[in-house]
Design an enzyme around this catalytic site. Sequence first.
Site, PDB file in Angstrom:
ATOM      1  N   ASP A   2     -24.257 131.397  36.378  1.00 13.47           N
ATOM      2  CA  ASP A   2     -25.224 130.848  35.635  1.00 13.47           C
ATOM      3  C   ASP A   2     -26.311 131.659  35.625  1.00 13.47           C
ATOM      4  O   ASP A   2     -27.207 132.303  36.360  1.00 13.47           O
ATOM      5  CB  ASP A   2     -26.081 129.620  36.286  1.00 13.47           C
ATOM      6  CG  ASP A   2     -27.196 129.100  35.886  1.00 13.47           C
ATOM      7  OD1 ASP A   2     -27.593 129.567  34.813  1.00 13.47           O
ATOM      8  OD2 ASP A   2     -27.581 128.251  36.432  1.00 13.47           O
ATOM      9  N   LYS A   4     -35.283 131.250  28.130  1.00 15.81           N
ATOM     10  CA  LYS A   4     -35.737 132.432  28.974  1.00 15.81           C
ATOM     11  C   LYS A   4     -35.701 133.772  28.287  1.00 15.81           C
ATOM     12  O   LYS A   4     -36.979 134.170  28.018  1.00 15.81           O
ATOM     13  CB  LYS A   4     -34.962 132.774  30.257  1.00 15.81           C
ATOM     14  CG  LYS A   4     -34.633 131.206  30.975  1.00 15.81           C
ATOM     15  CD  LYS A   4     -35.930 130.714  31.749  1.00 15.81           C
ATOM     16  CE  LYS A   4     -35.181 129.399  32.763  1.00 15.81           C
ATOM     17  NZ  LYS A   4     -36.467 128.900  33.499  1.00 15.81           N
ATOM     18  N   TRP A  31     -31.387 126.566  42.480  1.00 16.59           N
ATOM     19  CA  TRP A  31     -30.429 126.037  41.294  1.00 16.59           C
ATOM     20  C   TRP A  31     -28.962 126.362  41.588  1.00 16.59           C
ATOM     21  O   TRP A  31     -28.038 125.364  41.082  1.00 16.59           O
ATOM     22  CB  TRP A  31     -30.728 127.018  40.069  1.00 16.59           C
ATOM     23  CG  TRP A  31     -31.853 126.432  39.437  1.00 16.59           C
ATOM     24  CD1 TRP A  31     -33.015 127.283  39.419  1.00 16.59           C
ATOM     25  CD2 TRP A  31     -32.322 125.486  38.697  1.00 16.59           C
ATOM     26  NE1 TRP A  31     -34.108 126.573  38.624  1.00 16.59           N
ATOM     27  CE2 TRP A  31     -33.604 125.476  38.139  1.00 16.59           C
ATOM     28  CE3 TRP A  31     -31.522 124.267  38.485  1.00 16.59           C
ATOM     29  CZ2 TRP A  31     -33.912 124.270  37.511  1.00 16.59           C
ATOM     30  CZ3 TRP A  31     -31.883 123.339  37.755  1.00 16.59           C
ATOM     31  CH2 TRP A  31     -33.362 123.273  37.168  1.00 16.59           C
TER      32      TRP A  31
END
Length: 360
Positions: A171, A195, A101
């Site tokens: 992030d 999440k 990511w």
Amino acid sequence: MTAYSFAAGPARLPDAVLERARDELFVRGVDGAATLERPFTGDAFRATLAHARERLATLLDLPPGYRILFLAGGAMHQFSLLPMNLLGTARCAAYADSGYWSQRAIDEARRYTEVVIAARYIGATPLAAPTTGRWHLPQGCAYCHITPNETVDGLAYPELPHTGAVPLVADATSCFLATPLDVTRFGLIYASAQKNLGIAGLTVLVVRDELLGRVAPHVPTAFSYRIQAQQDSTYNTPPTAAIHVAALVFDWIADNGGLTALAAANRRKAEGIYRVIDGSGGVYTAPVVPAHRSVTNIRFHLGDTALTERFVAEAEAHGLHHLRGHPRIGGLRASLYNAMPDAGASALAEFMADFARRNG
């Protein structure tokens, strides 16, 4: 048999949140509208928005000088919006490469500015996060971006780097609200909701006030952090359903002891599964250095990869679902977000131990 989803996202919601959502969000009121149908300009939604912000600020022990924004879309939108909003007059931005990511974020940022790689992870097995300590960043660097928990790679920073006067941006999608966080270490934190915060369609930003003045003139107005802060996250229609659910999740976290209690529970759940992996005699392998293993996303493989399909099929028969690894790397992955109960993690650990005995 109770079934459990170990999906990386959208992830499981707390049972209590599902019950409250059923009773509070999907019932019509005296005005003929359900909560989810009421205008975002009305008093009812404004009260929910204020409650969500205040509850989150309390959970984070948010210091003065920071704003909380509730924005539409996912974390990938922020890969573009960060340089648009934070570059100002700077000539470059720094990014740490810690896996899948962070690499996606780097690729997107390069469309807008020069990217300096501040640090890299150890990509050969066993994996390790970038070395932290004090990072020396070039003069004129707008910010330094990290991904402290890599959902795909199963890797997490054991500690934060020191970036000096350069604002640290994170992030935190997979680890936000999973453990206490010193917000003062960051200039900006962002996290998609699906999440630990609720349902997909919402990203939460926590941003230092002083950074709001860096937005580029060409940034579309609805994508301007400064404008959204000035308009209380309602310059355009916000993701009202996701904000309502996030408010319920924040209440649930507070009712269950806050971030300290969740951190202990999350560590306990993960340790039980890692204990089975490490004690399996090679039936399972975890490709990450123990000190850098993610508590949230447990990545593992079968020593005999031919057993992977059998493992998945038998796990599903035992009510343990969504355990395949990311398509990029294969293998297996168990995501243990806040809402995964101890019973779910224990059920997976017991199944894994039994599978290892039968196939070792």
